[in-house]
Design an enzyme around this catalytic site. Structure first.
Site, short mmCIF file in Angstrom:
data_model
loop_
_atom_site.label_atom_id
_atom_site.label_comp_id
_atom_site.label_asym_id
_atom_site.label_seq_id
_atom_site.Cartn_x
_atom_site.Cartn_y
_atom_site.Cartn_z
N ARG A 38 0.81 -1.22 0.00
CA ARG A 38 0.00 0.00 0.00
C ARG A 38 0.85 1.27 0.00
NH1 ARG A 38 -5.59 -0.50 1.64
NH2 ARG A 38 -6.24 -2.37 0.56
N ARG A 75 -3.35 6.77 0.94
CA ARG A 75 -3.86 8.00 1.56
C ARG A 75 -2.93 8.67 2.56
NH1 ARG A 75 -9.28 5.14 3.16
NH2 ARG A 75 -7.69 3.54 3.22
N ARG A 94 -6.20 11.48 -6.18
CA ARG A 94 -7.43 10.73 -5.93
C ARG A 94 -8.64 11.65 -6.08
NH1 ARG A 94 -11.50 8.44 -4.61
NH2 ARG A 94 -11.86 7.01 -2.89
N ASP A 106 -6.41 -2.66 -7.71
CA ASP A 106 -6.97 -3.29 -6.52
C ASP A 106 -7.27 -4.75 -6.85
OD1 ASP A 106 -8.07 -2.33 -3.71
OD2 ASP A 106 -9.39 -3.91 -4.45
N TYR A 148 -14.82 -11.30 -0.33
CA TYR A 148 -15.48 -10.01 -0.57
C TYR A 148 -16.70 -10.17 -1.48
CZ TYR A 148 -11.56 -7.69 1.69
OH TYR A 148 -10.64 -7.27 2.61
O1 CP3 Z 1 0.27 0.63 -3.23
C1 CP3 Z 1 -0.15 -0.54 -3.38
O2 CP3 Z 1 0.04 -1.46 -2.56
C2 CP3 Z 1 -0.83 -0.90 -4.68
C3 CP3 Z 1 -2.24 -0.78 -4.71
C4 CP3 Z 1 -3.15 -1.70 -3.90
C5 CP3 Z 1 -4.39 -1.25 -3.40
N1 CP3 Z 1 -5.06 -2.31 -2.89
C6 CP3 Z 1 -4.87 0.15 -3.43
C7 CP3 Z 1 -5.97 0.57 -2.57
C8 CP3 Z 1 -3.05 -3.06 -3.62
C9 CP3 Z 1 -1.92 -4.03 -3.88
C10 CP3 Z 1 -4.28 -3.44 -2.99
C11 CP3 Z 1 -4.59 -4.83 -2.58
C12 CP3 Z 1 -5.83 -5.10 -1.84
N2 CP3 Z 1 -7.06 -4.53 -1.99
C13 CP3 Z 1 -5.95 -6.13 -0.87
C14 CP3 Z 1 -4.85 -7.08 -0.45
C15 CP3 Z 1 -3.90 -6.46 0.50
C16 CP3 Z 1 -4.51 -6.12 1.82
O3 CP3 Z 1 -4.53 -4.91 2.14
O4 CP3 Z 1 -4.91 -7.03 2.55
C17 CP3 Z 1 -7.28 -6.12 -0.40
C18 CP3 Z 1 -7.87 -7.03 0.65
C19 CP3 Z 1 -7.98 -5.10 -1.13
C20 CP3 Z 1 -9.41 -4.73 -1.03
C21 CP3 Z 1 -9.57 -3.34 -0.55
N3 CP3 Z 1 -9.28 -2.22 -1.31
C22 CP3 Z 1 -10.03 -2.91 0.70
C23 CP3 Z 1 -10.44 -3.82 1.85
C24 CP3 Z 1 -10.02 -1.52 0.69
C25 CP3 Z 1 -10.54 -0.60 1.78
C26 CP3 Z 1 -9.56 -0.40 2.85
C27 CP3 Z 1 -8.95 0.97 2.73
O5 CP3 Z 1 -7.73 1.09 2.99
O6 CP3 Z 1 -9.70 1.91 2.41
C28 CP3 Z 1 -9.52 -1.11 -0.58
C29 CP3 Z 1 -9.31 0.29 -1.03
C30 CP3 Z 1 -7.94 0.67 -1.50
N4 CP3 Z 1 -7.14 -0.10 -2.30
C31 CP3 Z 1 -7.29 1.91 -1.24
C32 CP3 Z 1 -6.05 1.85 -1.90
C33 CP3 Z 1 -5.02 2.94 -1.99
C34 CP3 Z 1 -7.86 3.08 -0.46
C35 CP3 Z 1 -9.03 3.67 -1.21
C36 CP3 Z 1 -9.00 5.16 -1.39
O7 CP3 Z 1 -7.99 5.75 -1.82
O8 CP3 Z 1 -10.05 5.75 -1.15
#
Ligand code: CP3
Length: 341
Positions: free
Chosen positions: A24, A28, A37, A74, A149
């Site tokens: 990640r 944010r 974003r 994602d 999910y």
């Molecule tokens: O920088 C990186 O790592 C690359 C991008 C990336 C994202 N999600 C961006 C993201 C990667 C590799 C993921 C993987 C992901 N997504 C996983 C596996 C890793 C983990 O964290 O367990 C999972 C389970 C998801 C599903 C997901 N996406 C969730 C549960 C959420 C909400 C949680 C949160 O942090 O808001 C997301 C949203 C998400 N994916 C964000 C980002 C930057 C935040 C959303 C935003 O910017 O509003």
């Protein structure tokens, strides 16, 4: 091929200091991410906009000089591409219509790459823009984690809905895992074709399963993805991340065929060292140590470097960086790792 430190380690070499990237890392906690974003509109619009997705992927590389970039996307773009409705809701996270057994045959696999083409375009741009010594990591979710999910329609504390579904709709669930497996393998192959140097398979919810279900729902589908990717690209390293797998980490590398193991922060050092004796490991700083900074962070970094620094190690967190982490702590972390050498 220019020296890419991350790839050296994935090939079993030790480097001092170890290559660094963070799960990640584009997110944010970075003001520049929040700004892009806002421009993008929705989170999915950002994932499918090659200009903006390239920009946010590069932001943490510019700021911290990490050794690897991870594609900005994602894991849930796969259910989206299969026709499930998906939105990311402020304060909640991903929200989908919960999948019923009857929906499984209706998943639309035909348009997969049409939906995912912008992601491949992002990778091509990244490979062109990234400095040559930086590795580019592609990724997908593991079928079990993606399925959790899809079934619950959102995150849950222990994935009880998906575990229940797996036991009460075994045939439908098997078909669902097979569909996600096939799509994820193709998705990774296309990412590699577009320029990804390595790929990571995120099984973020591997830790909630009993032994039999872990074998059937985590190990088996990941093994199949690895087999299919290797058929096409035998040389491309694959990082497996079965978060929370605890004792199930033993044998995960051998059984699935992944090149490297991503360790969560709960893996004890004695186990991490044993796993590293069999090949590269990645991890495993507690994200709350990074958020806390100060002595908590220093002790966390030193413990990992002292324990794992003499073998093939990729320095990373044990899970994603959280939005409330001060940017300055990330600078401090990188400095300390590189100064210690
Ligand atoms: O920088 C990186 O790592 C690359 C991008 C990336 C994202 N999600 C961006 C993201 C990667 C590799 C993921 C993987 C992901 N997504 C996983 C596996 C890793 C983990 O964290 O367990 C999972 C389970 C998801 C599903 C997901 N996406 C969730 C549960 C959420 C909400 C949680 C949160 O942090 O808001 C997301 C949203 C998400 N994916 C964000 C980002 C930057 C935040 C959303 C935003 O910017 O509003």
């Amino acid at each position: 091929m220019p020296q890419r430190k991350l790839l050296d380690v994935l090939n079993g070499l030790k480097t001092s200091p170890p290559p660094i990237w963070l799960m990640r890392q584009a997110g944010r906690y970075l003001p520049e991410y929040r700004e892009t974003r806002r421009k993008a509109g929705s989170f999915l619009d950002l994932c499918f906009n090659p200009d903006l997705a390239t920009e946010v992927t590069l932001q943490p590389i510019r700021r911290f000089d990490f050794d690897a970039a991870i594609l900005f996307s994602d894991i849930l773009v796969i259910p989206y591409a299969l026709g499930r409705n998906l939105r990311f809701q402020e304060g909640i996270g991903p929200v989908m219509t919960p999948l019923q057994a009857d929906d499984i045959e209706a998943l639309e696999t035909g348009d997969l790459h049409k939906h995912l083409n912008p992601v491949y375009e992002t990778i091509r741009r990244l490979r062109a823009e990234l400095p040559k010594e930086k590795a580019l990591i592609g990724f997908c979710g593991a079928p079990w984690t993606v399925a959790t999910y899809m079934i619950a329609g959102r995150g849950t504390p222990d994935q009880a809905p998906a575990r229940f579904f797996g036991h009460t709709e075994p045939q439908g669930f098997e078909k669902l895992l097979q569909t996600i497996t096939a799509c994820s393998a193709e998705y990774l192959i296309r990412q590699i074709e577009a320029g990804a140097d390595a790929v990571q398979i995120f099984d973020s919810w591997a830790g909630v399963l009993d032994e039999k279900s872990f074998e059937a729902w985590c190990v088996r589908p990941v093994t199949e993805i690895v087999r299919r990717v290797r058929e096409k690209y035998p040389e491309v390293p694959i990082i497996g991340f079965p978060k929370g797998a605890a004792r199930h980490y033993d044998g995960y590398r051998t059984r699935t065929g992944v090149t490297a193991l991503g360790l969560d922060w709960m893996v004890p050092m004695i186990d991490a060292r044993r796993l590293q004796a069999e090949g590269p490991v990645q991890g495993n700083l507690d994200p709350m140590r990074l958020r806390a900074g100060g002595e908590a962070l220093e002790v966390g970094i030193d413990t990992i470097l002292d324990g794992l620094g003499s073998g093939p190690l990729i320095f990373n967190l044990g899970h994603g960086i959280t939005p409330d982490t001060p940017v300055e702590h990330v600078h401090t972390m990188v400095r300390r790792i590189r100064e210690r050498g």
